[in-house]
Design an enzyme around this catalytic site. Structure first.
Site, PDB file in Angstrom:
ATOM      1  N   LEU A  58      -2.703   4.676  -0.207  1.00  0.00           N
ATOM      2  CA  LEU A  58      -4.049   4.110  -0.385  1.00  0.00           C
ATOM      3  C   LEU A  58      -4.062   2.696   0.174  1.00  0.00           C
ATOM      4  O   LEU A  58      -3.940   1.728  -0.562  1.00  0.00           O
ATOM      5  CB  LEU A  58      -4.432   4.090  -1.873  1.00  0.00           C
ATOM      6  CG  LEU A  58      -4.964   5.359  -2.494  1.00  0.00           C
ATOM      7  CD1 LEU A  58      -5.532   5.066  -3.873  1.00  0.00           C
ATOM      8  CD2 LEU A  58      -6.046   5.993  -1.631  1.00  0.00           C
ATOM      9  N   HIS A  59      -4.226   2.572   1.482  1.00  0.00           N
ATOM     10  CA  HIS A  59      -4.205   1.246   2.105  1.00  0.00           C
ATOM     11  C   HIS A  59      -5.425   0.422   1.676  1.00  0.00           C
ATOM     12  O   HIS A  59      -5.332  -0.497   0.860  1.00  0.00           O
ATOM     13  CB  HIS A  59      -4.172   1.371   3.625  1.00  0.00           C
ATOM     14  CG  HIS A  59      -3.008   2.112   4.171  1.00  0.00           C
ATOM     15  ND1 HIS A  59      -1.710   1.726   3.946  1.00  0.00           N
ATOM     16  CD2 HIS A  59      -2.947   3.235   4.945  1.00  0.00           C
ATOM     17  CE1 HIS A  59      -0.883   2.562   4.554  1.00  0.00           C
ATOM     18  NE2 HIS A  59      -1.612   3.483   5.158  1.00  0.00           N
ATOM     19  N   ASP A  60      -6.568   0.734   2.239  1.00  0.00           N
ATOM     20  CA  ASP A  60      -7.756  -0.095   2.052  1.00  0.00           C
ATOM     21  C   ASP A  60      -8.275  -0.142   0.613  1.00  0.00           C
ATOM     22  O   ASP A  60      -8.785  -1.185   0.189  1.00  0.00           O
ATOM     23  CB  ASP A  60      -8.864   0.362   2.995  1.00  0.00           C
ATOM     24  CG  ASP A  60      -8.496   0.160   4.460  1.00  0.00           C
ATOM     25  OD1 ASP A  60      -7.678  -0.739   4.738  1.00  0.00           O
ATOM     26  OD2 ASP A  60      -9.018   0.895   5.311  1.00  0.00           O
ATOM     27  N   GLU A 113      -0.874  10.855   7.706  1.00  0.00           N
ATOM     28  CA  GLU A 113      -0.375   9.526   7.383  1.00  0.00           C
ATOM     29  C   GLU A 113       0.848   9.611   6.482  1.00  0.00           C
ATOM     30  O   GLU A 113       1.811   8.878   6.652  1.00  0.00           O
ATOM     31  CB  GLU A 113      -1.490   8.715   6.710  1.00  0.00           C
ATOM     32  CG  GLU A 113      -1.083   7.328   6.230  1.00  0.00           C
ATOM     33  CD  GLU A 113      -0.893   6.326   7.353  1.00  0.00           C
ATOM     34  OE1 GLU A 113      -0.772   5.139   7.043  1.00  0.00           O
ATOM     35  OE2 GLU A 113      -0.836   6.738   8.532  1.00  0.00           O
ATOM     36  N   THR A 153       0.817  -1.213   0.000  1.00  0.00           N
ATOM     37  CA  THR A 153       0.000   0.000   0.000  1.00  0.00           C
ATOM     38  C   THR A 153       0.851   1.264   0.000  1.00  0.00           C
ATOM     39  O   THR A 153       0.417   2.309  -0.497  1.00  0.00           O
ATOM     40  CB  THR A 153      -0.969   0.015   1.186  1.00  0.00           C
ATOM     41  OG1 THR A 153      -0.237   0.047   2.418  1.00  0.00           O
ATOM     42  CG2 THR A 153      -1.847  -1.222   1.167  1.00  0.00           C
TER      43      THR A 153
END
Length: 311
Positions: free
Chosen positions: A240-242, A229, A194
Site C-alpha cells: 500500500l504505497h500511496d 507489484e 510502504t
C-alpha cells in the site's frame, strides 16, 4: 475537530485510487479542496479520468478535479501500465464519471488555493512531483503558505523501477529536486515503509467482506495490482504505497521516522532519481525533511478497512 485543508496531487494508478477512497471516506478530518492529477502511472488523460471515476464510486461529486502537467519537466515520460494495467485501474469495474473535469490547470489551481486559503494547506502528493514543482517555479512565495507536504516517494534501500530509484521520483527527478530544495515542511514516505504494509489474503478478504461496491472495487483493484507489484517485489500481495500518505495524515502515531538531509540525484544516468538521505545532518547539510522508517501495518489496514466501510 478542525478539518485540515487538503489538496491531493496524484496519478491514479491503483494505489492512488485506494488513497483517494481513504481520503474521501474521511470528511470529518479533511476539508478536501480539490484533487489534481499529473502524468505518471498512466498518461494524463487517464489519470484525470480515473480520479473522476473514483469520485463517482465514492459519491463525492462535490470535490473538484483538475488536470495538470502531461509530462515531466525535462526527461522523457515514464509510465507503469505493466503494473496498473492499460487503463491504470484494471481489476475492477468502475462507474463512468458524471462529474466534469474542471478547465483550470492544476498548477494554477494549486497556486491560487495556496494564496487565498484562510488556513495553510496540506498537500498529499502521490505521484511524480511535476505539478508542485512547476507551481513553486511560477510562484515561489507559496512555499511560505503551505503547512505540510507529505510525499510518497523514494527509497532508502533498493528502488522499484531501477536498483537506485522509486517510480514517482524517477519519473520526474528534476521536479523532485525542486520540491526538496524549496524549504517546505516535507515528510517523505519511502518504499522501505510502504513495503511493510502488504495486502495479505486476510486483509484482502476483509475488504471484500464489506459487501459494498467500494469494498468490492478496492479488493478487485488490489488483487490485480498484487499479482504484478507484489510478485515483482517478492512479497505476498500489493504494497500500500500511496494510501500510507493519507493514513499518516489521519494517524501519524502509526508511523515513526526522523529528520534527515534529503537530496535527489539528477545528474547520474545510473542513479537518476535516487533519494540520498543522511540521518546525521550537519551544519552544511541540515535536516530538510522528515523521513519515515517504520509503520504499524496492521493499524494502517484496520484504518483503511474501517474507513472504506463508510462509503
Amino acid at each position: 475537530m478542525v478539518r485540515r485543508p487538503l489538496i491531493i496531487d496524484c496519478d491514479p494508478g491503483v494505489d492512488d485510487a485506494i488513497a483517494l477512497l481513504l481520503a474521501l471516506a474521511s470528511p470529518d478530518e479533511f476539508d478536501l479542496l480539490g484533487i489534481t492529477t499529473v502524468a505518471g502511472n498512466v498518461p494524463l488523460h487517464l489519470t484525470q479520468y480515473n480520479a473522476r471515476r473514483i469520485g463517482q464510486l465514492a459519491q463525492r461529486w462535490e470535490v473538484p478535479i483538475y488536470a495538470g502537467c502531461p509530462r515531466p519537466i525535462l526527461r522523457a515520460p515514464v509510465t507503469a501500465e505493466h503494473v496498473h494495467g492499460q487503463t491504470g485501474l484494471d481489476g475492477a469495474t468502475l462507474p463512468e464519471p458524471t462529474q466534469p473535469l474542471l478547465p483550470q490547470h492544476a498548477v494554477d489551481f494549486l497556486i491560487h488555493q495556496c494564496k487565498v486559503a484562510p488556513a495553510p494547506i496540506t498537500l498529499a502528493t502521490l505521484g511524480p512531483l511535476t505539478n508542485l514543482a512547476v507551481a513553486l517555479v511560477q510562484a515561489p512565495e507559496i512555499a511560505q503558505t503551505i503547512d505540510h507536504v507529505v510525499t510518497m516517494g523514494g527509497a532508502l534501500g533498493r528502488g522499484n523501477v531501477t536498483p537506485s530509484a522509486e517510480f514517482n521520483l524517477y519519473a520526474d527527478p528534476h521536479a523532485a529536486r525542486i520540491v526538496v530544495e524549496a524549504g517546505l515542511n516535507l515528510t517523505l514516505i519511502p518504499l522501505d515503509v510502504t513495503h511493510q504494509v502488504i495486502t495479505t489474503p486476510e486483509r484482502l478478504a476483509a475488504l471484500e467482506s464489506l459487501g459494498t461496491p467500494v469494498g468490492q472495487a478496492a479488493a478487485g483493484l488490489l488483487r490485480y495490482y498484487g499479482q504484478r507489484e507484489g510478485e515483482g517485489n517478492g512479497v505476498a500481495g500489493a504494497p500500500l504505497h500511496d494510501p500510507c500518505v493519507i493514513a499518516y495524515l489521519l494517524n501519524p502515531d502509526l508511523f515513526s521516522g526522523r529528520p534527515m538531509h534529503l537530496a535527489i540525484e539528477t545528474d547520474s544516468p545510473l542513479c537518476l532519481g535516487r533519494t540520498v538521505a543522511n540521518p546525521h545532518p550537519t551544519e552544511s547539510t541540515p535536516a530538510n525533511a522528515t523521513i519515515l522508517e517504520a509503520v504499524h501495518g496492521d493499524g494502517v489496514y484496520r484504518l483503511l478497512t474501517e474507513r472504506l466501510a463508510r462509503l
